[in-house]
Design a protein around this motif. Sequence first.
Motif, PDB file in Angstrom:
ATOM      1  N   PHE A  14       0.831  -1.197   0.000  1.00 35.31           N
ATOM      2  CA  PHE A  14       0.000   0.000   0.000  1.00 35.31           C
ATOM      3  C   PHE A  14       0.872   1.256   0.000  1.00 35.31           C
ATOM      4  O   PHE A  14       0.639   2.183  -0.768  1.00 35.31           O
ATOM      5  CB  PHE A  14      -0.938   0.002   1.214  1.00 35.31           C
ATOM      6  CG  PHE A  14      -1.769   1.244   1.326  1.00 35.31           C
ATOM      7  CD1 PHE A  14      -2.851   1.448   0.485  1.00 35.31           C
ATOM      8  CD2 PHE A  14      -1.471   2.219   2.267  1.00 35.31           C
ATOM      9  CE1 PHE A  14      -3.623   2.601   0.580  1.00 35.31           C
ATOM     10  CE2 PHE A  14      -2.231   3.369   2.371  1.00 35.31           C
ATOM     11  CZ  PHE A  14      -3.316   3.564   1.536  1.00 35.31           C
ATOM     12  N   GLN A  15       1.870   1.263   0.883  1.00 36.91           N
ATOM     13  CA  GLN A  15       2.766   2.426   0.958  1.00 36.91           C
ATOM     14  C   GLN A  15       3.485   2.638  -0.375  1.00 36.91           C
ATOM     15  O   GLN A  15       3.600   3.772  -0.862  1.00 36.91           O
ATOM     16  CB  GLN A  15       3.796   2.244   2.094  1.00 36.91           C
ATOM     17  CG  GLN A  15       3.200   2.274   3.483  1.00 36.91           C
ATOM     18  CD  GLN A  15       2.568   3.617   3.824  1.00 36.91           C
ATOM     19  OE1 GLN A  15       2.906   4.656   3.283  1.00 36.91           O
ATOM     20  NE2 GLN A  15       1.612   3.574   4.743  1.00 36.91           N
ATOM     21  N   GLU A  16       3.945   1.559  -1.001  1.00 38.76           N
ATOM     22  CA  GLU A  16       4.632   1.665  -2.293  1.00 38.76           C
ATOM     23  C   GLU A  16       3.685   2.179  -3.369  1.00 38.76           C
ATOM     24  O   GLU A  16       4.059   3.008  -4.194  1.00 38.76           O
ATOM     25  CB  GLU A  16       5.218   0.309  -2.688  1.00 38.76           C
ATOM     26  CG  GLU A  16       6.405  -0.094  -1.839  1.00 38.76           C
ATOM     27  CD  GLU A  16       6.851  -1.529  -2.086  1.00 38.76           C
ATOM     28  OE1 GLU A  16       6.245  -2.237  -2.933  1.00 38.76           O
ATOM     29  OE2 GLU A  16       7.814  -1.960  -1.412  1.00 38.76           O
ATOM     30  N   SER A  17       2.434   1.703  -3.361  1.00 39.90           N
ATOM     31  CA  SER A  17       1.489   2.169  -4.380  1.00 39.90           C
ATOM     32  C   SER A  17       1.154   3.643  -4.173  1.00 39.90           C
ATOM     33  O   SER A  17       0.933   4.379  -5.143  1.00 39.90           O
ATOM     34  CB  SER A  17       0.216   1.321  -4.376  1.00 39.90           C
ATOM     35  OG  SER A  17      -0.521   1.520  -3.210  1.00 39.90           O
ATOM     36  N   MET A  18       1.135   4.084  -2.915  1.00 35.44           N
ATOM     37  CA  MET A  18       0.911   5.503  -2.648  1.00 35.44           C
ATOM     38  C   MET A  18       2.065   6.331  -3.217  1.00 35.44           C
ATOM     39  O   MET A  18       1.845   7.397  -3.801  1.00 35.44           O
ATOM     40  CB  MET A  18       0.776   5.767  -1.137  1.00 35.44           C
ATOM     41  CG  MET A  18      -0.523   5.306  -0.533  1.00 35.44           C
ATOM     42  SD  MET A  18      -1.958   6.155  -1.193  1.00 35.44           S
ATOM     43  CE  MET A  18      -1.698   7.791  -0.577  1.00 35.44           C
ATOM     44  N   LYS A  35       0.269  16.572  -0.326  1.00 34.12           N
ATOM     45  CA  LYS A  35      -0.995  17.015   0.276  1.00 34.12           C
ATOM     46  C   LYS A  35      -2.130  16.057  -0.086  1.00 34.12           C
ATOM     47  O   LYS A  35      -2.989  15.754   0.737  1.00 34.12           O
ATOM     48  CB  LYS A  35      -1.349  18.419  -0.205  1.00 34.12           C
ATOM     49  CG  LYS A  35      -0.562  19.514   0.471  1.00 34.12           C
ATOM     50  CD  LYS A  35      -1.060  20.876   0.021  1.00 34.12           C
ATOM     51  CE  LYS A  35      -0.312  21.976   0.725  1.00 34.12           C
ATOM     52  NZ  LYS A  35      -0.776  23.295   0.335  1.00 34.12           N
ATOM     53  N   GLU A  36      -2.126  15.607  -1.356  1.00 34.42           N
ATOM     54  CA  GLU A  36      -3.178  14.684  -1.796  1.00 34.42           C
ATOM     55  C   GLU A  36      -3.045  13.336  -1.074  1.00 34.42           C
ATOM     56  O   GLU A  36      -4.048  12.731  -0.710  1.00 34.42           O
ATOM     57  CB  GLU A  36      -3.105  14.478  -3.312  1.00 34.42           C
ATOM     58  CG  GLU A  36      -3.467  15.725  -4.100  1.00 34.42           C
ATOM     59  CD  GLU A  36      -3.159  15.558  -5.583  1.00 34.42           C
ATOM     60  OE1 GLU A  36      -2.096  14.997  -5.913  1.00 34.42           O
ATOM     61  OE2 GLU A  36      -3.992  15.976  -6.383  1.00 34.42           O
ATOM     62  N   ARG A  37      -1.810  12.868  -0.906  1.00 33.98           N
ATOM     63  CA  ARG A  37      -1.588  11.613  -0.172  1.00 33.98           C
ATOM     64  C   ARG A  37      -2.102  11.729   1.264  1.00 33.98           C
ATOM     65  O   ARG A  37      -2.754  10.826   1.767  1.00 33.98           O
ATOM     66  CB  ARG A  37      -0.087  11.275  -0.126  1.00 33.98           C
ATOM     67  CG  ARG A  37       0.372  10.540  -1.338  1.00 33.98           C
ATOM     68  CD  ARG A  37       1.735   9.964  -1.066  1.00 33.98           C
ATOM     69  NE  ARG A  37       2.604  10.440  -2.125  1.00 33.98           N
ATOM     70  CZ  ARG A  37       3.905  10.407  -2.125  1.00 33.98           C
ATOM     71  NH1 ARG A  37       4.548   9.946  -1.078  1.00 33.98           N
ATOM     72  NH2 ARG A  37       4.615  10.833  -3.133  1.00 33.98           N
ATOM     73  N   LYS A  38      -1.794  12.878   1.869  1.00 39.03           N
ATOM     74  CA  LYS A  38      -2.228  13.097   3.250  1.00 39.03           C
ATOM     75  C   LYS A  38      -3.757  13.075   3.337  1.00 39.03           C
ATOM     76  O   LYS A  38      -4.339  12.470   4.229  1.00 39.03           O
ATOM     77  CB  LYS A  38      -1.680  14.427   3.765  1.00 39.03           C
ATOM     78  CG  LYS A  38      -1.998  14.670   5.216  1.00 39.03           C
ATOM     79  CD  LYS A  38      -1.370  15.945   5.719  1.00 39.03           C
ATOM     80  CE  LYS A  38      -1.734  16.163   7.167  1.00 39.03           C
ATOM     81  NZ  LYS A  38      -1.196  17.411   7.673  1.00 39.03           N
ATOM     82  N   ARG A  39      -4.392  13.722   2.350  1.00 34.72           N
ATOM     83  CA  ARG A  39      -5.854  13.754   2.339  1.00 34.72           C
ATOM     84  C   ARG A  39      -6.427  12.346   2.138  1.00 34.72           C
ATOM     85  O   ARG A  39      -7.392  11.955   2.790  1.00 34.72           O
ATOM     86  CB  ARG A  39      -6.336  14.687   1.237  1.00 34.72           C
ATOM     87  CG  ARG A  39      -7.821  14.895   1.275  1.00 34.72           C
ATOM     88  CD  ARG A  39      -8.217  16.065   0.430  1.00 34.72           C
ATOM     89  NE  ARG A  39      -9.653  16.242   0.558  1.00 34.72           N
ATOM     90  CZ  ARG A  39     -10.412  16.713  -0.384  1.00 34.72           C
ATOM     91  NH1 ARG A  39      -9.889  17.113  -1.515  1.00 34.72           N
ATOM     92  NH2 ARG A  39     -11.692  16.842  -0.206  1.00 34.72           N
ATOM     93  N   PHE A  40      -5.822  11.583   1.235  1.00 31.36           N
ATOM     94  CA  PHE A  40      -6.264  10.216   0.998  1.00 31.36           C
ATOM     95  C   PHE A  40      -6.108   9.384   2.276  1.00 31.36           C
ATOM     96  O   PHE A  40      -6.977   8.602   2.628  1.00 31.36           O
ATOM     97  CB  PHE A  40      -5.454   9.584  -0.153  1.00 31.36           C
ATOM     98  CG  PHE A  40      -5.889   8.191  -0.491  1.00 31.36           C
ATOM     99  CD1 PHE A  40      -7.040   7.974  -1.230  1.00 31.36           C
ATOM    100  CD2 PHE A  40      -5.164   7.095  -0.053  1.00 31.36           C
ATOM    101  CE1 PHE A  40      -7.446   6.688  -1.537  1.00 31.36           C
ATOM    102  CE2 PHE A  40      -5.566   5.816  -0.351  1.00 31.36           C
ATOM    103  CZ  PHE A  40      -6.705   5.604  -1.094  1.00 31.36           C
ATOM    104  N   MET A  41      -5.003   9.575   2.963  1.00 32.14           N
ATOM    105  CA  MET A  41      -4.756   8.836   4.196  1.00 32.14           C
ATOM    106  C   MET A  41      -5.778   9.205   5.265  1.00 32.14           C
ATOM    107  O   MET A  41      -6.115   8.387   6.116  1.00 32.14           O
ATOM    108  CB  MET A  41      -3.326   9.075   4.710  1.00 32.14           C
ATOM    109  CG  MET A  41      -2.249   8.467   3.825  1.00 32.14           C
ATOM    110  SD  MET A  41      -2.465   6.698   3.580  1.00 32.14           S
ATOM    111  CE  MET A  41      -2.135   6.120   5.223  1.00 32.14           C
ATOM    112  N   GLU A  42      -6.312  10.434   5.233  1.00 28.27           N
ATOM    113  CA  GLU A  42      -7.355  10.820   6.177  1.00 28.27           C
ATOM    114  C   GLU A  42      -8.605   9.970   5.961  1.00 28.27           C
ATOM    115  O   GLU A  42      -9.281   9.591   6.905  1.00 28.27           O
ATOM    116  CB  GLU A  42      -7.695  12.305   6.033  1.00 28.27           C
ATOM    117  CG  GLU A  42      -6.623  13.219   6.589  1.00 28.27           C
ATOM    118  CD  GLU A  42      -6.893  14.684   6.296  1.00 28.27           C
ATOM    119  OE1 GLU A  42      -7.966  15.029   5.761  1.00 28.27           O
ATOM    120  OE2 GLU A  42      -6.011  15.501   6.623  1.00 28.27           O
TER     121      GLU A  42
END
Length: 124
Positions: free
Chosen positions: A10-14, A22-29
């Motif tokens: 999952f981390q690698e695909s992110m 910022k988008e990654r952070k939002r997705f992680m939310e």
Amino acid sequence: RLNDTEEQQFQESMERSGLQPKERKRFMEYVTSWEERGIAKGIQQGIAKGVEQGIAKGVEQGIAKGVDQSIASLHNVLLDILATRFGSVSARMEKRIRKIRSLDQLQALAHQALTVPKLSQLKF
């Protein structure tokens, strides 16, 4: 729930997704909110299961206590019948009767106590 390998994938695909930080952070939310919902649901299920088990245990203990009280009452009734019909009951016989933990056996002895002509004929 992700195992270690899935978490790493999952981390690698992110990282490969091309999403900006910022988008990654939002997705992680979003993922975190799903986790929170899952945790809340798990807590509710755990509480419900705990209540269910607590009720079952309480019923079980209540039944056991009721049986113990019934046995004690039958001991007393049986000893009273024997004393009324045959005079005093020896300490040895009283001890033997009080050791009996079976309601059926105590009831059978009570019936015998009402019908046998001699105390010595009482069959345990």
